[in-house]
Design an enzyme around this catalytic site. Structure first.
Site: not given
Ligand code: INI
Length: 157
Positions: A62-63, A84-85, A91, A116
């Protein structure tokens, strides 16, 4: 120039002079470290030298877009790596979707190719299949795409 025999073929990659940034997500780092290894295998093959590559880490996928946006103005390509698994994470689609659309937005806003290299898979096994020790590693492929796009944009500028 393309001729009928090589039309659409990937050009020879010369990465020595390319300013490259990497953003790597720490979440699932047992996978993202392998993607990063794949990137460096590619840059060892084509350039640029490791010492001139800017590598940064963020908490999760997400960041990634925000860090990519910071790197874009001073680099000719930015490689975004994440994993992202789905598993049983409800979510998943928000994290994966916002990451993908954020990376696209950054490259269109800045004009710097943002690649990407983020795995969006159902299982750990599928992630491991895409992060192996050969040139099918998605990090390796992301680096090839980064160099090709950086070379293309230099040529078109
Ligand atoms: N972030 C990932 O990179 N992969 C994932 O599978 C994942 N899951 O499954 O939750 C994930 N979550 C964290 C997200 O990217 C953020 O760091 C968090 O929500 C804070 O903003």
């Amino acid at each position: 120039m393309s001729s009928p025999s090589n039309r659409g073929a990937r050009p020879e990659l010369h990465g020595t002079e390319i300013r490259l940034g990497i953003v790597c997500g720490r979440f699932n780092d047992f996978i993202t470290n392998k993607l990063l290894d794949g990137v460096y295998r590619a840059t060892d093959k084509y350039g640029p030298p490791r010492g001139v590559i800017t590598e940064v880490w963020v908490p999760g996928a997400f960041e990634i877009p925000l860090a990519a946006k910071r790197l874009a103005p001073t680099n000719e390509a930015v490689i975004c790596l994440g994993a992202v698994i789905r598993g049983d994470t409800p979510h998943f689609q928000f994290v994966a979707g916002e990451c993908a659309s954020g990376i696209m937005a950054v490259q269109l806003e800045t004009g710097t190719p943002c690649i990407f290299g983020v795995l969006t898979v159902d299982t750990v096994e599928q992630a491991e299949e895409r992060a192996g020790d050969d040139e099918t590693n998605k990090g390796f492929e992301a680096a090839e795409t980064a160099l090709e796009m950086a070379m293309l944009l230099k040529r078109l500028s």
